[in-house]
Enzyme design. Structure first.
Site, PDB file in Angstrom:
ATOM      1  N   ASP A 150     -21.801  48.999  20.540  1.00 18.87           N
ATOM      2  CA  ASP A 150     -22.301  47.713  21.028  1.00 18.87           C
ATOM      3  C   ASP A 150     -23.428  47.950  22.026  1.00 18.87           C
ATOM      4  O   ASP A 150     -23.257  47.833  23.238  1.00 18.87           O
ATOM      5  CB  ASP A 150     -21.143  46.897  21.616  1.00 18.87           C
ATOM      6  CG  ASP A 150     -20.205  46.413  20.522  1.00 18.87           C
ATOM      7  OD1 ASP A 150     -20.694  46.160  19.392  1.00 18.87           O
ATOM      8  OD2 ASP A 150     -18.999  46.312  20.761  1.00 18.87           O
TER       9      ASP A 150
ATOM     10  N   LYS B 264     -19.201  51.753  14.235  1.00 19.67           N
ATOM     11  CA  LYS B 264     -19.338  50.336  13.901  1.00 19.67           C
ATOM     12  C   LYS B 264     -20.658  49.802  14.447  1.00 19.67           C
ATOM     13  O   LYS B 264     -20.962  49.979  15.630  1.00 19.67           O
ATOM     14  CB  LYS B 264     -18.180  49.532  14.491  1.00 19.67           C
ATOM     15  CG  LYS B 264     -18.241  48.044  14.150  1.00 19.67           C
ATOM     16  CD  LYS B 264     -16.954  47.335  14.518  1.00 19.67           C
ATOM     17  CE  LYS B 264     -16.912  46.835  15.925  1.00 19.67           C
ATOM     18  NZ  LYS B 264     -17.880  45.768  16.235  1.00 19.67           N
TER      19      LYS B 264
ATOM     20  N   ASP C  92     -20.225  45.183  11.083  1.00 21.75           N
ATOM     21  CA  ASP C  92     -19.359  44.092  11.553  1.00 21.75           C
ATOM     22  C   ASP C  92     -20.203  42.861  11.872  1.00 21.75           C
ATOM     23  O   ASP C  92     -20.599  42.658  13.017  1.00 21.75           O
ATOM     24  CB  ASP C  92     -18.609  44.604  12.801  1.00 21.75           C
ATOM     25  CG  ASP C  92     -17.769  43.543  13.489  1.00 21.75           C
ATOM     26  OD1 ASP C  92     -17.399  42.554  12.842  1.00 21.75           O
ATOM     27  OD2 ASP C  92     -17.487  43.716  14.699  1.00 21.75           O
TER      28      ASP C  92
ATOM     29  N   LYS D 235     -19.157  39.752  10.585  1.00 17.55           N
ATOM     30  CA  LYS D 235     -18.196  38.623  10.515  1.00 17.55           C
ATOM     31  C   LYS D 235     -18.834  37.414   9.840  1.00 17.55           C
ATOM     32  O   LYS D 235     -18.922  36.334  10.425  1.00 17.55           O
ATOM     33  CB  LYS D 235     -17.704  38.223  11.909  1.00 17.55           C
ATOM     34  CG  LYS D 235     -17.051  39.341  12.703  1.00 17.55           C
ATOM     35  CD  LYS D 235     -16.552  38.830  14.055  1.00 17.55           C
ATOM     36  CE  LYS D 235     -15.967  39.911  14.903  1.00 17.55           C
ATOM     37  NZ  LYS D 235     -16.921  40.904  15.394  1.00 17.55           N
TER      38      LYS D 235
ATOM     39  N   HIS E  17     -19.645  34.101   8.177  1.00 14.01           N
ATOM     40  CA  HIS E  17     -18.901  32.834   8.186  1.00 14.01           C
ATOM     41  C   HIS E  17     -19.926  31.730   7.915  1.00 14.01           C
ATOM     42  O   HIS E  17     -20.630  31.295   8.819  1.00 14.01           O
ATOM     43  CB  HIS E  17     -18.247  32.669   9.570  1.00 14.01           C
ATOM     44  CG  HIS E  17     -17.372  31.459   9.687  1.00 14.01           C
ATOM     45  ND1 HIS E  17     -16.743  31.131  10.860  1.00 14.01           N
ATOM     46  CD2 HIS E  17     -17.016  30.512   8.805  1.00 14.01           C
ATOM     47  CE1 HIS E  17     -16.029  30.022  10.686  1.00 14.01           C
ATOM     48  NE2 HIS E  17     -16.192  29.633   9.440  1.00 14.01           N
ATOM     49  N   ASP E  18     -20.012  31.322   6.648  1.00 14.43           N
ATOM     50  CA  ASP E  18     -21.047  30.354   6.273  1.00 14.43           C
ATOM     51  C   ASP E  18     -20.620  29.728   4.947  1.00 14.43           C
ATOM     52  O   ASP E  18     -19.507  29.975   4.477  1.00 14.43           O
ATOM     53  CB  ASP E  18     -22.396  31.096   6.140  1.00 14.43           C
ATOM     54  CG  ASP E  18     -23.574  30.204   6.507  1.00 14.43           C
ATOM     55  OD1 ASP E  18     -23.623  29.073   5.979  1.00 14.43           O
ATOM     56  OD2 ASP E  18     -24.425  30.632   7.300  1.00 14.43           O
ATOM     57  N   ILE E  19     -21.504  28.959   4.320  1.00  9.10           N
ATOM     58  CA  ILE E  19     -21.130  28.391   3.019  1.00  9.10           C
ATOM     59  C   ILE E  19     -21.066  29.534   2.001  1.00  9.10           C
ATOM     60  O   ILE E  19     -21.718  30.582   2.184  1.00  9.10           O
ATOM     61  CB  ILE E  19     -22.112  27.278   2.562  1.00  9.10           C
ATOM     62  CG1 ILE E  19     -23.536  27.819   2.420  1.00  9.10           C
ATOM     63  CG2 ILE E  19     -22.059  26.098   3.526  1.00  9.10           C
ATOM     64  CD1 ILE E  19     -24.473  26.849   1.720  1.00  9.10           C
TER      65      ILE E  19
ATOM     66  N   ASN F 156     -22.306  30.275  -0.889  1.00  8.44           N
ATOM     67  CA  ASN F 156     -23.542  30.827  -1.468  1.00  8.44           C
ATOM     68  C   ASN F 156     -24.260  31.745  -0.470  1.00  8.44           C
ATOM     69  O   ASN F 156     -24.723  32.833  -0.834  1.00  8.44           O
ATOM     70  CB  ASN F 156     -24.457  29.671  -1.891  1.00  8.44           C
ATOM     71  CG  ASN F 156     -25.712  30.180  -2.552  1.00  8.44           C
ATOM     72  OD1 ASN F 156     -25.654  30.835  -3.584  1.00  8.44           O
ATOM     73  ND2 ASN F 156     -26.860  29.918  -1.935  1.00  8.44           N
TER      74      ASN F 156
ATOM     75  N   THR G 128      -9.773  38.842  18.779  1.00 14.59           N
ATOM     76  CA  THR G 128      -8.830  39.345  19.787  1.00 14.59           C
ATOM     77  C   THR G 128      -9.176  38.841  21.197  1.00 14.59           C
ATOM     78  O   THR G 128      -8.428  39.049  22.137  1.00 14.59           O
ATOM     79  CB  THR G 128      -8.816  40.886  19.770  1.00 14.59           C
ATOM     80  OG1 THR G 128     -10.153  41.356  19.637  1.00 14.59           O
ATOM     81  CG2 THR G 128      -8.000  41.421  18.621  1.00 14.59           C
TER      82      THR G 128
ATOM     83  N   ARG H 152     -16.279  49.701  24.401  1.00 15.31           N
ATOM     84  CA  ARG H 152     -16.744  49.978  25.762  1.00 15.31           C
ATOM     85  C   ARG H 152     -16.029  51.133  26.445  1.00 15.31           C
ATOM     86  O   ARG H 152     -16.602  51.781  27.314  1.00 15.31           O
ATOM     87  CB  ARG H 152     -16.618  48.697  26.607  1.00 15.31           C
ATOM     88  CG  ARG H 152     -17.670  47.684  26.258  1.00 15.31           C
ATOM     89  CD  ARG H 152     -17.331  46.322  26.763  1.00 15.31           C
ATOM     90  NE  ARG H 152     -16.232  45.722  25.992  1.00 15.31           N
ATOM     91  CZ  ARG H 152     -15.814  44.468  26.137  1.00 15.31           C
ATOM     92  NH1 ARG H 152     -16.383  43.684  27.024  1.00 15.31           N
ATOM     93  NH2 ARG H 152     -14.823  43.997  25.403  1.00 15.31           N
TER      94      ARG H 152
HETATM   95  O1  C5P Z   1     -15.487  47.149  23.817  1.00 18.84           O
HETATM   96  P1  C5P Z   1     -14.320  46.801  22.946  1.00 18.84           P
HETATM   97  O2  C5P Z   1     -13.455  48.006  22.629  1.00 18.84           O
HETATM   98  O3  C5P Z   1     -13.544  45.598  23.425  1.00 18.84           O
HETATM   99  O4  C5P Z   1     -15.013  46.394  21.559  1.00 18.84           O
HETATM  100  C1  C5P Z   1     -14.340  45.779  20.505  1.00 18.84           C
HETATM  101  C2  C5P Z   1     -15.263  45.663  19.339  1.00 18.84           C
HETATM  102  O5  C5P Z   1     -14.574  45.110  18.228  1.00 18.84           O
HETATM  103  C3  C5P Z   1     -16.488  44.780  19.565  1.00 18.84           C
HETATM  104  O6  C5P Z   1     -17.561  45.386  18.865  1.00 18.84           O
HETATM  105  C4  C5P Z   1     -16.136  43.458  18.935  1.00 18.84           C
HETATM  106  O7  C5P Z   1     -17.266  42.798  18.386  1.00 18.84           O
HETATM  107  C5  C5P Z   1     -15.196  43.894  17.815  1.00 18.84           C
HETATM  108  N1  C5P Z   1     -14.213  42.905  17.385  1.00 18.84           N
HETATM  109  C6  C5P Z   1     -13.261  42.344  18.211  1.00 18.84           C
HETATM  110  N2  C5P Z   1     -12.361  41.434  17.757  1.00 18.84           N
HETATM  111  C7  C5P Z   1     -12.352  41.096  16.485  1.00 18.84           C
HETATM  112  C8  C5P Z   1     -13.294  41.671  15.616  1.00 18.84           C
HETATM  113  C9  C5P Z   1     -14.190  42.604  16.104  1.00 18.84           C
HETATM  114  O8  C5P Z   1     -13.227  42.693  19.405  1.00 18.84           O
HETATM  115  N3  C5P Z   1     -11.433  40.257  16.021  1.00 18.84           N
END
Ligand code: C5P
Length: 233
Positions: A15, A37, A64, A66, A68-70, A72, A123, A213
């Site tokens: 990140d 990732k 990653d 994620k 999330h859209d229509i 098509n 999460t 992180r």
């Molecule tokens: O820094 P940390 O360990 O919290 O990073 C978690 C990573 O997982 C981030 O890149 C975040 O975008 C991703 N993520 C998440 N929860 C989800 C899906 C992905 O924290 N449900």
């Protein structure tokens, strides 16, 4: 009970906004032990060239975004993603049945080997946040419902909280993959609310853990990597 990790079971979330920022880290990450990732932050800044670079260094990449859209738009975006040569990518299961089906049939139609997983509930959300958004089920019930919908429509697995791994595996079987972000070895949980330890995630039977992180912002990333490596057999 001793907790053991498999090689490449740990995915490091890069990140950052440029690969330059992680140059030192990348020089000490073993591609045979860790996957990487690329999320929205790095992708919106560097685009597919970040993936090309990481692939050229021999890393397996989880993209990653994620989606999330229509249906098509998700389908057309996945056609592009399948050309990037990533190991795994994801959609958001809250996009609903037709979107999930469009996503999985696109990947299958291209004969792509890319693993496609679905995000259940972020999460960073807890039960209060879900009530605010009008959901009546508990986070775990909702995660299991979404995981079932995903499996019925051909998804390979889910991104879920540590708290949901056991329930999802019990309902959907051990082969249905789980990817668990929000895991910690040592430090605070930052903005994650449904987080827990890497040790619990492994014991609950997750297939992959995502650590961000705690590695990328560590004073001594090598020390954290070594600690994770010490669990790998
Ligand atoms: O820094 P940390 O360990 O919290 O990073 C978690 C990573 O997982 C981030 O890149 C975040 O975008 C991703 N993520 C998440 N929860 C989800 C899906 C992905 O924290 N449900």
């Amino acid at each position: 009970m001793t907790v053991k990790l498999k090689p490449k079971q740990t995915i490091i979330a890069l990140d950052v906004s440029s690969l330059e920022e992680t140059k030192d880290l990348l020089s000490i990450v073993d591609k045979d032990l860790f996957r990487l990732k690329v999320g929205k932050q790095l992708f919106t800044s560097q685009g597919p060239k970040a993936i090309d670079k990481l692939n050229s260094l021999g890393f397996d990449v989880f993209l990653d975004l994620k989606l999330h859209d229509i249906p098509n738009t998700v389908s057309k975006s996945l056609e592009n993603i399948c050309n990037f040569g990533v190991w795994m990518s994801n959609i958001h299961l809250l996009g609903g049945q037709e979107m999930i089906e469009a996503a999985t049939s696109t990947v299958k139609g291209l004969n792509s080997e890319m693993i496609l997983v679905g995000v259940t509930i972020l999460t960073s959300l807890n039960e209060n946040n879900l009530v605010e958004m009008g959901f009546n089920s508990s986070a775990e019930d909702l995660a299991i419902k979404l995981a079932k919908l995903g499996k019925q429509n051909g998804i390979d697995g889910v991104v879920c909280s540590i708290e949901d791994i056991s329930g999802i595996k019990a309902s959907l079987g051990g082969d249905f993959l789980s990817v668990t972000p929000g895991v910690r070895m040592l430090q605070d949980i930052d903005d994650q609310k449904r987080a827990g330890s890497i040790y619990d995630a492994i014991q609950f039977g997750t297939d992959f853990v995502v650590v961000g992180r705690e590695i990328t912002q560590a004073k001594n990333p090598e020390k954290v990597l070594k600690k994770i490596e010490s669990l790998i057999v």
